[in-house]
Design a protein around this motif. Structure first.
Motif, PDB file in Angstrom:
ATOM      1  N   UNK A 184       1.677  44.801   8.541  1.00 26.81           N
ATOM      2  CA  UNK A 184       2.024  43.388   8.631  1.00 26.81           C
ATOM      3  C   UNK A 184       3.060  43.097   7.549  1.00 26.81           C
ATOM      4  N   UNK A 185       3.673  41.956   7.603  1.00 25.27           N
ATOM      5  CA  UNK A 185       4.672  41.621   6.594  1.00 25.27           C
ATOM      6  C   UNK A 185       4.002  41.059   5.347  1.00 25.27           C
ATOM      7  N   UNK A 186       4.581  41.362   4.201  1.00 26.07           N
ATOM      8  CA  UNK A 186       4.022  40.891   2.945  1.00 26.07           C
ATOM      9  C   UNK A 186       4.143  39.377   2.809  1.00 26.07           C
ATOM     10  N   UNK A 187       5.239  38.789   3.274  1.00 24.65           N
ATOM     11  CA  UNK A 187       5.433  37.351   3.182  1.00 24.65           C
ATOM     12  C   UNK A 187       6.385  36.960   2.068  1.00 24.65           C
ATOM     13  N   UNK A 188       6.482  35.666   1.832  1.00 20.45           N
ATOM     14  CA  UNK A 188       7.432  35.084   0.886  1.00 20.45           C
ATOM     15  C   UNK A 188       7.100  35.450  -0.558  1.00 20.45           C
ATOM     16  N   UNK A 189       8.109  35.396  -1.446  1.00 22.15           N
ATOM     17  CA  UNK A 189       7.863  35.666  -2.867  1.00 22.15           C
ATOM     18  C   UNK A 189       7.021  34.565  -3.518  1.00 22.15           C
ATOM     19  N   UNK A 190       6.483  34.906  -4.690  1.00 20.37           N
ATOM     20  CA  UNK A 190       5.689  33.948  -5.462  1.00 20.37           C
ATOM     21  C   UNK A 190       6.610  32.914  -6.103  1.00 20.37           C
ATOM     22  N   UNK A 191       6.014  31.936  -6.767  1.00 22.19           N
ATOM     23  CA  UNK A 191       6.787  30.914  -7.452  1.00 22.19           C
ATOM     24  C   UNK A 191       7.681  31.479  -8.541  1.00 22.19           C
ATOM     25  N   UNK A 192       7.279  32.603  -9.158  1.00 21.24           N
ATOM     26  CA  UNK A 192       8.094  33.256 -10.190  1.00 21.24           C
ATOM     27  C   UNK A 192       9.156  34.165  -9.582  1.00 21.24           C
ATOM     28  N   UNK A 193       9.227  34.204  -8.246  1.00 21.28           N
ATOM     29  CA  UNK A 193      10.238  35.016  -7.574  1.00 21.28           C
ATOM     30  C   UNK A 193       9.849  36.463  -7.363  1.00 21.28           C
ATOM     31  N   UNK A 194       8.564  36.789  -7.518  1.00 22.06           N
ATOM     32  CA  UNK A 194       8.105  38.167  -7.335  1.00 22.06           C
ATOM     33  C   UNK A 194       7.833  38.400  -5.844  1.00 22.06           C
ATOM     34  N   UNK A 195       8.563  39.349  -5.264  1.00 18.93           N
ATOM     35  CA  UNK A 195       8.376  39.688  -3.851  1.00 18.93           C
ATOM     36  C   UNK A 195       7.170  40.611  -3.722  1.00 18.93           C
ATOM     37  N   UNK A 196       6.127  40.184  -3.004  1.00 19.29           N
ATOM     38  CA  UNK A 196       4.976  41.080  -2.848  1.00 19.29           C
ATOM     39  C   UNK A 196       5.335  42.263  -1.956  1.00 19.29           C
TER      40      UNK A 196
END
Length: 158
Positions: free
Chosen positions: A20-32
């Protein structure tokens, strides 16, 4: 001979099962990055202290003691437990966070290789991998969250 190797590599990638896709980055810009869940206890890098937060999760904020020193404030958003924020008070910082939901988990890296040489003391909008709901349009619900802590310069640590 090189062309044959390229064809084998391309075939191997095409034949791999899709995650599945990891999804959008966190608020700090960290891409999961979505990674398989190996089962068992949290696995953290050397020099880290592990803490697992298990379901049930409910909307709102909860304070959790961190082994060694500190408090983790975990804020769950939405009645369907789709995203969460965390804040750390004490002498530790997050180096990695694994967010389990569905068959896999999202890995958020807060290490030097990803631009965070001292970890982080807070982040927002973390989530499990995409894959629930029609056409995988929602994040899987939270099963558990594994934090890997290191000493922090942010909150009085080394």
């Amino acid at each position: 001979m090189g062309a044959g190797l390229t064809a084998v590599v391309a075939l191997g990638v095409a034949a791999s099962p899709a995650l599945a896709q990891a999804g959008a980055p966190s608020g700090a810009g960290v891409q999961p990055v979505e990674v398989p869940f190996p089962g068992g206890d949290p696995v953290c890098p050397d020099g880290s202290t592990a803490l697992r937060v298990n379901e049930p999760f409910s909307e709102g904020s909860t304070n959790i003691n961190i082994p060694g020193d500190g408090t983790l404030t975990l804020t769950i958003h939405g009645s369907d437990n789709q995203t969460f924020d965390f804040t750390i008070n004490g002498s530790t910082a997050a180096r990695q966070v694994f967010v389990k939901g569905g068959p896999n988990q999202n890995l958020y890296n807060y290490d030097a290789a990803h631009g965070f040489p001292n970890g982080v003391s807070a982040d927002t909008a973390l989530h499990a991998p995409l894959g629930a709901g029609p056409n995988g349009s929602k994040f899987f619900g939270l099963s558990h969250i594994d934090f890997c802590f290191i000493p922090s310069p942010y909150n009085g640590g080394v």
